[in-house]
Write a protein that holds these residues in place. Structure first.
Motif, mmCIF file in Angstrom:
data_model
loop_
_atom_site.group_PDB
_atom_site.id
_atom_site.type_symbol
_atom_site.label_atom_id
_atom_site.label_comp_id
_atom_site.label_asym_id
_atom_site.label_seq_id
_atom_site.Cartn_x
_atom_site.Cartn_y
_atom_site.Cartn_z
ATOM 1 N N VAL A 65 -9.304 3.465 9.269
ATOM 2 C CA VAL A 65 -9.304 4.811 10.201
ATOM 3 C C VAL A 65 -8.031 5.788 9.189
ATOM 4 N N GLU A 66 -7.146 5.446 9.971
ATOM 5 C CA GLU A 66 -5.524 5.338 8.912
ATOM 6 C C GLU A 66 -6.022 5.632 7.451
ATOM 7 N N GLY A 67 -6.918 4.922 6.458
ATOM 8 C CA GLY A 67 -6.354 5.179 5.269
ATOM 9 C C GLY A 67 -7.280 6.530 5.134
ATOM 10 N N ILE A 68 -7.806 6.968 5.833
ATOM 11 C CA ILE A 68 -9.095 7.760 5.740
ATOM 12 C C ILE A 68 -7.839 8.824 5.813
ATOM 13 N N THR A 91 -1.978 -8.468 9.154
ATOM 14 C CA THR A 91 -1.448 -7.337 7.930
ATOM 15 C C THR A 91 -2.388 -7.706 6.792
ATOM 16 N N GLN A 92 -2.695 -8.619 6.806
ATOM 17 C CA GLN A 92 -4.029 -8.457 5.272
ATOM 18 C C GLN A 92 -5.056 -7.758 5.728
ATOM 19 N N GLN A 93 -5.468 -7.966 7.324
ATOM 20 C CA GLN A 93 -6.587 -7.080 7.457
ATOM 21 C C GLN A 93 -6.658 -5.185 7.410
ATOM 22 N N THR A 94 -5.172 -5.191 8.177
ATOM 23 C CA THR A 94 -5.055 -4.258 7.646
ATOM 24 C C THR A 94 -4.941 -2.576 7.045
ATOM 25 N N GLY A 95 -4.014 -3.841 5.482
ATOM 26 C CA GLY A 95 -3.912 -3.441 3.813
ATOM 27 C C GLY A 95 -5.554 -2.917 3.556
ATOM 28 N N PHE A 137 -7.054 -0.286 5.403
ATOM 29 C CA PHE A 137 -6.508 0.841 4.883
ATOM 30 C C PHE A 137 -7.235 1.270 3.121
ATOM 31 N N ASP A 138 -7.561 0.629 2.558
ATOM 32 C CA ASP A 138 -7.396 0.449 1.643
ATOM 33 C C ASP A 138 -9.160 0.979 0.836
ATOM 34 N N HIS A 139 -9.810 0.133 2.360
ATOM 35 C CA HIS A 139 -11.265 0.870 2.278
ATOM 36 C C HIS A 139 -10.799 2.872 2.908
ATOM 37 N N ALA A 162 3.010 5.583 4.853
ATOM 38 C CA ALA A 162 1.886 5.577 5.355
ATOM 39 C C ALA A 162 0.901 4.013 5.371
ATOM 40 N N ARG A 163 0.639 3.534 4.137
ATOM 41 C CA ARG A 163 -0.080 2.273 4.216
ATOM 42 C C ARG A 163 1.022 1.154 4.983
ATOM 43 N N GLN A 164 2.714 1.203 4.895
ATOM 44 C CA GLN A 164 3.119 0.155 5.210
ATOM 45 C C GLN A 164 3.252 0.579 6.861
ATOM 46 N N ASN A 165 3.907 2.005 7.019
ATOM 47 C CA ASN A 165 3.493 2.826 8.516
ATOM 48 C C ASN A 165 2.263 1.402 8.807
#
Length: 738
Positions: free
Chosen positions: A590-593, A711-715, A718-720, A680-683
């Motif tokens: 969601v945050e990646g979008i 952390t890995q799953q969030t990253g 985010f990329d997805h 934003a990604r780091q956030n």
């Protein structure tokens, strides 16, 4: 007032109650005894002419004395009850709340107080902005209590003078059934005097306006007061009175405008209070006046608004019954679809930028009454949900009120949709080509309709369920905005962002396109189109307010669910570790979008857009950091999580959002966009770690491994999400900025 002894007033009430009883007995004896015998006697001569009349007058005076004593008792009894309640509130504020907050309250005379933090050498008497606002809020509340007590004192004095009258040898002057009765009579007297004076080219004095403001302000929620006031003024009189004060106040400015604004707010609340008791016949006549030209009877005035335009300014304030709102809104929309128009100044008032029917600082000048109707629906969620589902009234092709007002029209492409008018004087209309204020109000009504809560609600406990009606409406909004992003007017950005926050369970479940972990989100009903959901997030992410609201909603909801997963593992199908990783991935998506949308907006927005974006974000940060927002991340409150935890997460999120969006010149736009997206990604990674810290590590799981996995799953999520955002733009024929 906290130390005032109300014992003497209480004793006076008891004494007057006894006097009323004694005089009642005397009056009854005079009526049944003296007068009855006198009327039955065979008087002749002088006795017939003089004695019989004397006895009749004497009996009447006993009755008048009883009525006057009863009036005095009722007024004093009500005054004591209200003052005792106010004194209790004041004592709580001064002697409990102030010490609990580390504050002191001192009386500086003339009904004023000073609220301050005691001297503390260890802090050098420095205080945060939040602490200073807390002190000011308490001071304002104490001042409000004292002001209310003064109003009661003044009203009692006026009532007692009128009850007693100026003839010391004659009873039977003004009689009141209650203190409210006396206050309503005085308010109506001042309002009617105002109507008369404007007709003569004059107006109430500032002192009289202050008195009227105070009377209406403290009695607007009283059913008897409000009903009698509007019945006494009548439909046309009430609207004319409101229009005169607002037009004059907004033209004059200064204290007159502030008083007009306060009176308008209270008269709106009073109308909401009164309408259930006024009845259908009264409302039907109000609607006839609403469609008609309203002669304002002001010397030199050139404006002749429709009654509905004035009513629209009152509807902004108070919580109106569904039946009343439905009748009025249906007739308003039907009128304009039949070809009716809402007049605006013709330009002869050039120079008076704030001249208008609406005296509020915000919300437009009041020429468009639909704005007021939508604000009213924003305060009545159930009515709002039903309103948007109903077919729009009037001639023409069939469509829903949502289609008509949001712009989809009968064919989904705008056919027959509402033509919004600029809500400004014509001299300034060019600066407001569309009704920014109306679209803002539309957002408020939609918030209420899909959430089941008033858009400006304060702290609440459990949120209402997402009924099928509410969900269907939200789904329609998602699909419509996805199909045509222009429907998401900038003025609606904050509302759409909050709506996304409220529906984070549905958003997460829809975007994941999997049913495996739906129990994490309460098995919500998914939106019909995952691609449209992505496009919806992309659209609101391009608006600074929408981005801030939706991002905070996603972060807070994630923190809440992670906490619940670890605290109550038996509620969920997967293991706590699996669930935490899935939550992290979905939140990152969601945050990646949203981040991808913000990136594009920064690149294409230009220098002024950059500054607007920054200003909006900073304003949002100030709001959330000063007092945790009532509406951000609404869905978070669906899970039990300590308020201080949400506060902490919110502060971090806001800080990161604002810091990450700092931009200065258009020449650096591309670089700053990249930098902002990187931040934003780091956030997102940082917030995932914060969420895990709040939730705790599941039993039997290595904390280091769990932290790494989250952390890995969030990253990856985010990329997805950014990839989904790019694909969504391609699908809807959006081209990436060059």
């Amino acid at each position: 007032m906290a130390e005032v002894n109300l014992g003497k007033l209480q004793s006076s009430v008891a004494d007057w109650k006894k006097v009323v009883g004694d005089l009642k007995r005397l009056a009854d004896r005079a009526e049944r005894g003296l007068l009855t015998k006198s009327e039955g006697a065979r008087w002749a001569g002088v006795n017939s002419d003089v004695t019989r009349q004397f006895v009749k007058k004497t009996a009447k005076e006993f009755a008048d004395a009883h009525a006057e004593a009863s009036s005095i008792y009722q007024v004093l009894d009500d005054a004591y009850t209200e003052l005792a309640e106010l004194q209790k509130k004041l004592n709580t504020a001064v002697h409990k709340e102030a010490p609990d907050l580390g504050l002191r309250v001192s009386d500086v005379g003339d009904g004023k107080v000073h609220v301050f933090y005691p001297h503390d050498r260890t802090t050098d008497d420095t205080h945060t902005e939040g602490e200073l606002k807390t002190a000011q809020a308490l001071a304002d509340r104490i001042a409000e209590i004292i002001s209310h007590a003064r109003e009661i004192d003044d009203s009692v004095s006026r009532a007692l003078r009128k009850t007693h009258g100026s003839d010391e040898f004659n009873f039977g002057h003004e009689n009141y059934q209650s203190l409210d009765d006396a206050q309503e009579q005085r308010a109506e007297e001042l309002a009617k005097k105002s109507l008369r004076l404007y007709k003569e080219g004059k107006e109430l004095s500032v002192e009289e306006l202050r008195e009227l403001r105070t009377l209406v302000k403290y009695n607007a929620d009283d059913k008897e007061f409000a009903t009698d006031l509007y019945r006494g003024l009548g439909q046309e009189g009430a609207l004319r009175f409101q229009a005169q004060l607002s037009l004059d106040g907004t033209a004059e400015g200064g204290e007159q405008m502030r008083l007009a604004r306060s009176i308008q707010d209270s008269m709106g609340t009073a109308l909401a209070t009164a309408t259930p008791g006024l009845g259908d016949e009264w409302t039907d006549k109000l609607m006839r006046v609403g469609r008609s030209d309203l002669d304002l009877q002001m010397q030199g005035n050139q404006m002749v608004p429709k009654g509905y335009q004035v009513l629209g300014t009152l509807l902004r304030h108070g919580e109106y019954q569904k039946s009343f709102l439905d009748k009025v809104s249906k007739d308003m929309i039907s009128y304009e679809r039949e070809g009716g128009s809402w007049g605006r100044p013709d330009g002869s008032y050039a120079g008076m930028k704030d001249f208008g029917l609406n005296a509020d600082e915000e919300g437009g000048r009041g020429w468009d009454p639909i704005t007021g109707v939508l604000e009213a629906y924003g305060h009545n969620p159930d009515a709002a949900t039903d309103f948007f589902h109903r077919d729009v009234p009037g001639p023409g092709k069939q469509m829903s009120n949502l289609d008509y007002l949001m712009g989809m029209g009968a064919d989904g492409k705008g056919d027959g949709a509402r033509d919004w008018i600029p809500d400004a004087t014509s001299a300034f209309a060019a600066k407001d080509p569309v009704n920014h204020y109306g679209k803002d109000a539309l957002g408020h009504a939609l918030e209420a309709a899909v959430s089941g809560l008033p858009y400006d609600h304060g702290d609440v406990g459990a949120h209402p369920e997402h009924t099928q009606q509410r969900h269907d409406l939200m789904n329609q909004v998602v699909n419509a905005v996805a199909k045509d992003p222009k429907l998401a007017d900038d003025a609606m950005g904050d509302s759409l962002g909050r709506m996304a926050g409220e529906y984070m369970p549905e958003v997460n479940s829809t975007v994941s396109q999997s049913n495996d972990f739906d129990d994490l989100y309460g098995n919500p009903t998914k939106f019909t189109d995952p691609l449209a959901t992505t496009e919806f997030l992309d659209t609101i992410g391009r608006n600074p307010d929408g981005y801030a609201e939706a991002t905070l909603g996603a972060e807070n909801y994630s923190a809440g669910v992670m906490h619940d997963v670890n605290a109550h593992p038996d509620k969920y199908a997967g293991t706590p570790a699996e669930n935490l990783k899935h939550i992290s991935y979905n939140t990152g998506t969601v945050e990646g979008i949203l981040s991808g949308a913000r990136h594009d907006q920064i690149v294409t927005g230009g220098q002024q857009s950059d500054q607007d974006y920054n200003d909006a974000l900073q304003k949002k940060a100030d709001l959330f950091n000063s007092a945790f927002g009532s509406t951000v991340g609404l869905a978070t409150e669906r899970v039990p999580i300590a308020g201080e935890v949400i506060n902490g997460v919110t502060e971090v999120v806001v800080g990161e959002v604002v810091d990450g969006a700092e931009r200065n010149t258009s020449a650096e736009t591309a670089h700053k966009a990249g930098e902002s997206s990187f931040n934003a990604r780091q956030n997102a990674l940082d917030q995932a770690s914060n969420g895990l810290l709040v939730a705790g590590t599941p039993h039997g799981v290595d904390p280091t491994d769990m932290s790494r996995d989250v952390t890995q799953q969030t990253g990856e999520g985010f990329d997805h999400g950014k990839e989904l955002q790019r694909e969504a733009k391609d699908h809807y024929n959006r081209t990436l900025p060059k």
